[in-house]
Motif scaffolding. Structure first.
Motif: not given
Length: 91
Positions: A57-82
């Protein structure tokens, strides 16, 4: 934010693995020091699955580049929502 379904799937897999450990530990109803070798082995196997799911899961998050663009908190919330929809409280 557009979250790939693969990240939502990995989030559900991670949560399922964590819940399996919790269920196993609750079902035994004795102190860990009193567990049989079989109970310890099952717990270790469940723990290994959880660690594997977490790493994937963490590797996929890092590979997506979403954290660099949006920050880990927002990405975490967006993934839970998805993974669980708008009502993801407690997940």
């Amino acid at each position: 934010m557009d979250v790939p379904e693969s990240l939502a799937d990995l989030r559900r897999r991670y949560d399922t693995a964590r819940k399996a450990i919790e269920a196993h530990q609750r079902a035994i109803k004795i102190s860990v020091v009193e567990w049989s070798e079989e109970q310890q082995a099952e717990s270790a196997a469940l723990q290994a699955k959880w660690v594997e799911a977490a790493a994937e899961f963490q590797a996929a998050i890092e590979e997506s580049g979403l954290e660099a663009e949006h920050g880990s908190y927002e990405v975490g919330r967006a993934i839970r929502r998805a993974a669980y929809g708008d009502d993801y409280a407690g997940e």
